[in-house]
Motif scaffolding. Sequence first.
Motif, mmCIF file in Angstrom:
data_model
loop_
_atom_site.group_PDB
_atom_site.id
_atom_site.type_symbol
_atom_site.label_atom_id
_atom_site.label_comp_id
_atom_site.label_asym_id
_atom_site.label_seq_id
_atom_site.Cartn_x
_atom_site.Cartn_y
_atom_site.Cartn_z
ATOM 1 N N ARG A 38 11.266 -3.375 -3.769
ATOM 2 C CA ARG A 38 11.544 -3.766 -5.105
ATOM 3 C C ARG A 38 10.868 -2.453 -6.269
ATOM 4 O O ARG A 38 10.291 -2.508 -7.421
ATOM 5 C CB ARG A 38 11.085 -5.311 -6.037
ATOM 6 C CG ARG A 38 11.760 -5.924 -4.710
ATOM 7 C CD ARG A 38 11.276 -7.436 -5.804
ATOM 8 N NE ARG A 38 11.915 -7.637 -6.680
ATOM 9 C CZ ARG A 38 10.944 -8.304 -7.992
ATOM 10 N NH1 ARG A 38 10.262 -8.764 -7.458
ATOM 11 N NH2 ARG A 38 11.508 -8.897 -9.074
ATOM 12 N N PHE A 39 11.426 -0.932 -6.344
ATOM 13 C CA PHE A 39 10.632 -0.523 -6.952
ATOM 14 C C PHE A 39 10.930 0.025 -7.917
ATOM 15 O O PHE A 39 9.805 -0.031 -8.959
ATOM 16 C CB PHE A 39 11.109 1.315 -6.260
ATOM 17 C CG PHE A 39 10.986 1.477 -4.839
ATOM 18 C CD1 PHE A 39 10.005 2.136 -4.591
ATOM 19 C CD2 PHE A 39 12.317 1.261 -3.974
ATOM 20 C CE1 PHE A 39 9.572 2.616 -3.545
ATOM 21 C CE2 PHE A 39 11.592 1.813 -2.920
ATOM 22 C CZ PHE A 39 10.655 2.255 -2.166
ATOM 23 N N GLY A 40 11.903 -0.618 -9.101
ATOM 24 C CA GLY A 40 11.934 -1.006 -10.341
ATOM 25 C C GLY A 40 10.511 -1.642 -10.942
ATOM 26 O O GLY A 40 10.182 -1.273 -12.025
ATOM 27 N N SER A 46 13.651 -4.239 -15.625
ATOM 28 C CA SER A 46 12.789 -3.736 -14.213
ATOM 29 C C SER A 46 13.267 -3.633 -13.355
ATOM 30 O O SER A 46 13.615 -3.206 -12.133
ATOM 31 C CB SER A 46 11.965 -2.825 -14.406
ATOM 32 O OG SER A 46 10.076 -3.786 -14.689
ATOM 33 N N SER A 47 13.087 -5.451 -13.129
ATOM 34 C CA SER A 47 13.089 -5.995 -12.165
ATOM 35 C C SER A 47 14.416 -6.234 -12.047
ATOM 36 O O SER A 47 15.255 -6.653 -10.140
ATOM 37 C CB SER A 47 13.110 -7.678 -12.423
ATOM 38 O OG SER A 47 13.608 -8.175 -13.080
ATOM 39 N N ALA A 72 0.819 -1.230 0.127
ATOM 40 C CA ALA A 72 0.103 0.223 -0.137
ATOM 41 C C ALA A 72 0.798 1.337 0.071
ATOM 42 O O ALA A 72 0.499 2.044 -0.528
ATOM 43 C CB ALA A 72 -0.589 0.022 1.396
ATOM 44 N N GLN A 73 1.637 1.483 0.621
ATOM 45 C CA GLN A 73 3.051 1.980 0.845
ATOM 46 C C GLN A 73 3.326 2.976 -0.610
ATOM 47 O O GLN A 73 3.572 3.874 -1.245
ATOM 48 C CB GLN A 73 3.888 2.315 1.239
ATOM 49 C CG GLN A 73 3.650 1.658 2.913
ATOM 50 C CD GLN A 73 4.952 1.565 4.239
ATOM 51 O OE1 GLN A 73 5.739 0.682 3.490
ATOM 52 N NE2 GLN A 73 5.090 1.798 5.025
ATOM 53 N N MET A 74 3.889 1.766 -1.163
ATOM 54 C CA MET A 74 4.296 2.109 -3.039
ATOM 55 C C MET A 74 3.721 1.961 -3.685
ATOM 56 O O MET A 74 3.750 3.162 -4.626
ATOM 57 C CB MET A 74 5.282 0.249 -2.981
ATOM 58 C CG MET A 74 6.225 0.462 -2.361
ATOM 59 S SD MET A 74 6.402 -1.066 -3.167
ATOM 60 C CE MET A 74 7.560 -0.843 -4.496
ATOM 61 N N LEU A 75 2.156 2.177 -2.973
ATOM 62 C CA LEU A 75 0.734 1.967 -4.565
ATOM 63 C C LEU A 75 0.638 3.492 -4.406
ATOM 64 O O LEU A 75 0.688 4.563 -5.229
ATOM 65 C CB LEU A 75 -0.299 1.410 -4.091
ATOM 66 C CG LEU A 75 -0.100 -0.280 -4.480
ATOM 67 C CD1 LEU A 75 -1.769 -1.325 -4.329
ATOM 68 C CD2 LEU A 75 0.191 -0.231 -6.170
ATOM 69 N N LEU A 123 6.950 -0.262 -10.265
ATOM 70 C CA LEU A 123 7.108 0.855 -10.619
ATOM 71 C C LEU A 123 6.613 0.884 -11.706
ATOM 72 O O LEU A 123 6.050 1.645 -13.224
ATOM 73 C CB LEU A 123 8.046 1.807 -10.432
ATOM 74 C CG LEU A 123 7.729 2.991 -11.828
ATOM 75 C CD1 LEU A 123 6.649 3.821 -10.587
ATOM 76 C CD2 LEU A 123 8.502 3.940 -11.133
ATOM 77 N N ALA A 124 7.560 0.222 -12.840
ATOM 78 C CA ALA A 124 7.338 -0.118 -14.260
ATOM 79 C C ALA A 124 5.664 -1.321 -14.422
ATOM 80 O O ALA A 124 5.125 -0.820 -15.241
ATOM 81 C CB ALA A 124 8.046 -1.315 -14.559
ATOM 82 N N ALA A 125 5.592 -1.939 -13.447
ATOM 83 C CA ALA A 125 4.314 -2.855 -13.807
ATOM 84 C C ALA A 125 2.898 -1.807 -13.201
ATOM 85 O O ALA A 125 2.085 -1.618 -14.138
ATOM 86 C CB ALA A 125 3.559 -3.692 -12.963
ATOM 87 N N PHE A 126 3.059 -1.455 -12.146
ATOM 88 C CA PHE A 126 2.639 -0.211 -12.454
ATOM 89 C C PHE A 126 1.792 0.856 -13.562
ATOM 90 O O PHE A 126 0.856 1.360 -14.042
ATOM 91 C CB PHE A 126 2.289 0.781 -11.326
ATOM 92 C CG PHE A 126 1.194 1.906 -10.793
ATOM 93 C CD1 PHE A 126 0.318 1.897 -9.882
ATOM 94 C CD2 PHE A 126 1.504 3.574 -11.147
ATOM 95 C CE1 PHE A 126 -0.798 2.569 -9.423
ATOM 96 C CE2 PHE A 126 0.608 4.182 -10.964
ATOM 97 C CZ PHE A 126 -0.003 3.343 -9.901
ATOM 98 N N LEU A 127 2.598 1.720 -14.014
ATOM 99 C CA LEU A 127 2.678 2.712 -15.159
ATOM 100 C C LEU A 127 2.411 1.999 -16.528
ATOM 101 O O LEU A 127 1.960 2.239 -16.845
ATOM 102 C CB LEU A 127 4.577 3.401 -15.953
ATOM 103 C CG LEU A 127 4.759 4.441 -14.446
ATOM 104 C CD1 LEU A 127 6.118 4.708 -15.003
ATOM 105 C CD2 LEU A 127 4.337 5.417 -14.109
#
Length: 279
Positions: free
Chosen positions: A120-122, A107-108, A67-70, A125-129
Amino acid sequence: MRSAYLDNIRWGTVLLVFLYHICYLFNGVGVPGGIPGAESLPALDVFAAALVYPIAVVSGTGPLWFAQMLFLFSCLLMPVRRLDRGSALEKLPAWAVFLLFLPLWGSSQVLNVPVLTMYRFGIYLAAFLMGSFILSHEKIQRELERFRLPLAGMAAASGAVCTVRWLGKNYTDPACLQSLPANLCAWSAVLAVLGLGRRHLNRESVFTRYMRRAGFGIYVLHYPVLLAIRSGLHAWRRFPAVWNYTLALVIGLPATLGLYEAIRRIPVVRYLVLGQRGR
């Protein structure tokens, strides 16, 4: 227009996380975070997750890191959302959407936090975008529905490869998470679930409307409830392993829903815990 199948996939995913954490808490793989010395079912150890003590300090309870990352990604999305003109990305053919597992794999390899390995921000973030700018388009969703069965087959095949390769091992290790088969499986599964969900889950009922509302509460509250139940089972009564899993599910889900229903009726607490201003 709101798509019912996306809501159903979301709360269904929360329930899968619930089951996942049941397996995790009694894992016998040696991955940190489970209950020490607990009896486990080896066949279910593959579902165990890596949660270490610092996560509890940083995240409050285990699953809140996501949830923090989202939240962070949503804040980043706001200023760049206007860049989405739609016309180009929505015309991507199905094969091009499928091949996006390659940049996902790339990105992984980057922006992975040491020790707190779930951040795992890479890749996230890639999946979110990709979801925000590509998979959100109606035309893309129709294509995923059209190719749902081949995508499901690819997800199953790549998942089988990953299972054979890492069964009984720490699959939270970078050797697994950053591998091509694991990322192919992840992306194929995402596309397959979206396609199958659009075909078979695009409906509403009293139950699904309730779960749509309660899903976030289950996500936030389930982990401490499961931890308390399973710690009690392990400390007070040594049941056979299969009973530990069963009792945790039978007791844990109603207890989590009961806690959610109690908290959402307390004005200040429901806002602090669930972010809800009203019932």
